[in-house]
Write a protein that holds these residues in place. Structure first.
Motif, mmCIF file in Angstrom:
data_model
loop_
_atom_site.group_PDB
_atom_site.id
_atom_site.type_symbol
_atom_site.label_atom_id
_atom_site.label_comp_id
_atom_site.label_asym_id
_atom_site.label_seq_id
_atom_site.Cartn_x
_atom_site.Cartn_y
_atom_site.Cartn_z
ATOM 1 N N TRP A 1 -31.207 -12.047 -5.229
ATOM 2 C CA TRP A 1 -30.538 -11.736 -3.781
ATOM 3 C C TRP A 1 -31.500 -10.200 -2.994
ATOM 4 N N PHE A 2 -30.782 -9.368 -4.377
ATOM 5 C CA PHE A 2 -31.342 -8.070 -3.769
ATOM 6 C C PHE A 2 -32.925 -8.121 -3.521
ATOM 7 N N MET A 3 -33.917 -8.341 -4.613
ATOM 8 C CA MET A 3 -35.116 -8.069 -5.492
ATOM 9 C C MET A 3 -35.575 -8.701 -4.213
ATOM 10 N N GLU A 4 -35.856 -10.062 -4.354
ATOM 11 C CA GLU A 4 -36.770 -10.728 -3.775
ATOM 12 C C GLU A 4 -36.468 -11.252 -2.147
ATOM 13 N N TYR A 5 -35.070 -11.238 -2.620
ATOM 14 C CA TYR A 5 -34.467 -11.725 -0.453
ATOM 15 C C TYR A 5 -34.964 -10.451 0.152
ATOM 16 N N PHE A 6 -33.706 -9.367 -0.305
ATOM 17 C CA PHE A 6 -34.189 -7.805 0.909
ATOM 18 C C PHE A 6 -35.520 -6.996 0.417
ATOM 19 N N THR A 7 -36.483 -7.157 -1.025
ATOM 20 C CA THR A 7 -36.957 -6.170 -0.927
ATOM 21 C C THR A 7 -38.190 -6.582 -0.761
ATOM 22 N N LYS A 8 -38.235 -7.740 -0.720
ATOM 23 C CA LYS A 8 -40.094 -8.452 -1.341
ATOM 24 C C LYS A 8 -39.405 -9.175 0.548
ATOM 25 N N ARG B 1 -28.246 -20.805 6.467
ATOM 26 C CA ARG B 1 -29.202 -20.340 5.353
ATOM 27 C C ARG B 1 -30.007 -19.627 6.662
ATOM 28 N N ASP B 2 -30.658 -21.088 7.237
ATOM 29 C CA ASP B 2 -31.247 -20.967 8.974
ATOM 30 C C ASP B 2 -31.399 -18.946 9.522
ATOM 31 N N LYS B 3 -30.192 -18.526 9.933
ATOM 32 C CA LYS B 3 -30.096 -17.753 10.509
ATOM 33 C C LYS B 3 -29.825 -16.228 9.406
ATOM 34 N N MET B 4 -29.487 -16.520 8.036
ATOM 35 C CA MET B 4 -29.721 -15.617 7.452
ATOM 36 C C MET B 4 -31.796 -14.862 7.354
ATOM 37 N N LYS B 5 -32.568 -16.398 7.360
ATOM 38 C CA LYS B 5 -33.718 -15.922 7.378
ATOM 39 C C LYS B 5 -34.164 -15.621 8.474
ATOM 40 N N GLU B 6 -33.706 -15.743 9.476
ATOM 41 C CA GLU B 6 -33.880 -14.758 10.907
ATOM 42 C C GLU B 6 -33.428 -13.539 10.520
ATOM 43 N N PHE B 7 -32.046 -13.138 10.030
ATOM 44 C CA PHE B 7 -32.144 -12.141 10.109
ATOM 45 C C PHE B 7 -32.939 -10.658 8.826
ATOM 46 N N MET B 8 -33.258 -11.864 8.426
ATOM 47 C CA MET B 8 -34.347 -11.327 6.949
ATOM 48 C C MET B 8 -35.579 -10.659 7.687
ATOM 49 N N ASN B 9 -36.406 -11.595 8.591
ATOM 50 C CA ASN B 9 -37.298 -11.634 9.674
ATOM 51 C C ASN B 9 -37.369 -10.195 10.234
ATOM 52 N N TRP B 10 -36.201 -10.275 11.062
ATOM 53 C CA TRP B 10 -35.932 -8.866 12.212
ATOM 54 C C TRP B 10 -35.941 -7.827 10.492
ATOM 55 N N PHE B 11 -35.571 -7.540 9.968
ATOM 56 C CA PHE B 11 -34.983 -6.436 9.349
ATOM 57 C C PHE B 11 -36.673 -6.133 8.408
ATOM 58 N N SER C 1 -38.975 -6.260 9.748
ATOM 59 C CA SER C 1 -39.519 -5.468 11.202
ATOM 60 C C SER C 1 -39.071 -4.028 10.630
ATOM 61 N N VAL C 2 -37.990 -3.250 10.899
ATOM 62 C CA VAL C 2 -37.259 -2.575 10.675
ATOM 63 C C VAL C 2 -37.833 -1.462 10.081
ATOM 64 N N PHE C 3 -37.005 -2.003 9.161
ATOM 65 C CA PHE C 3 -37.028 -1.223 7.706
ATOM 66 C C PHE C 3 -38.238 -2.022 6.606
ATOM 67 N N HIS C 4 -38.838 -0.956 5.921
ATOM 68 C CA HIS C 4 -39.857 -0.558 5.009
ATOM 69 C C HIS C 4 -39.565 -0.022 3.701
ATOM 70 N N GLY C 5 -40.081 -0.159 2.849
ATOM 71 C CA GLY C 5 -40.698 0.317 1.631
ATOM 72 C C GLY C 5 -38.191 0.871 0.886
ATOM 73 N N ASP C 6 -38.383 0.117 1.080
ATOM 74 C CA ASP C 6 -36.505 -0.286 0.174
ATOM 75 C C ASP C 6 -36.384 -0.441 -1.073
ATOM 76 N N GLU C 7 -35.857 0.461 -1.740
ATOM 77 C CA GLU C 7 -34.944 0.074 -2.820
ATOM 78 C C GLU C 7 -33.348 -0.069 -3.239
ATOM 79 N N TRP C 8 -32.961 -1.040 -3.830
ATOM 80 C CA TRP C 8 -31.558 -1.443 -3.797
ATOM 81 C C TRP C 8 -31.258 -1.092 -5.510
#
Length: 141
Positions: A12-19, A44-54, A56-63
């Protein structure tokens, strides 16, 4: 602790959020997955939309998964994320600023998949770090 649940939380954190790999939600979540947020329920679809926005706004994240606690069909994760703000959130100008998010996410599993998620995070603290909330306008305890 169930290695399977731990692995799903890490994905969840490494694939969905980080990548930003939104396809991973198809393999991690049940078809009728529900995300419970302060604005109501999402799928699920709303979560995918959220991640596309996220992404575009945040980069280089580490969890970092600070604490992982399992009880029955639930897995609770206290996490910390560090990322760089690139612009696109409200009218906050981009300054390549490093910010830190903390939060707690609760996963409920059913038949080896994430059926439901609840998440509480530090969005207000991130806004403060980005200068969108004025310093000294509230007390912190």
């Amino acid at each position: 602790m169930s290695a399977e649940k731990q692995h799903i939380a890490e994905q969840w954190f490494m694939e969905y959020f980080t990548k930003g790999n939104t396809d991973v939600l198809d393999s991690l979540t049940a078809p009728d997955f529900v995300y419970h947020g302060r604005n109501g329920k999402s799928d699920r679809d709303k979560m995918k939309e959220f991640m596309n926005w996220f992404r575009s706004v945040f980069h280089g994240d580490e969890w970092i998964l600070e604490d992982v606690i399992e009880q029955g069909d639930r897995l609770v994760v206290r996490y910390t994320g560090r990322m760089t703000y690139k612009g696109g959130w409200f009218d906050i100008p981009p300054e390549n600023q490093q910010v830190r998010e903390t939060g707690i996410i609760i996963f409920r599993f059913e038949e080896g998949k994430v059926k439901e998620v609840w998440c509480e995070n530090s969005d207000a603290a991130i806004l403060y770090e980005l200068g969108a909330l004025k310093p000294n306008t509230h007390e912190a305890f």
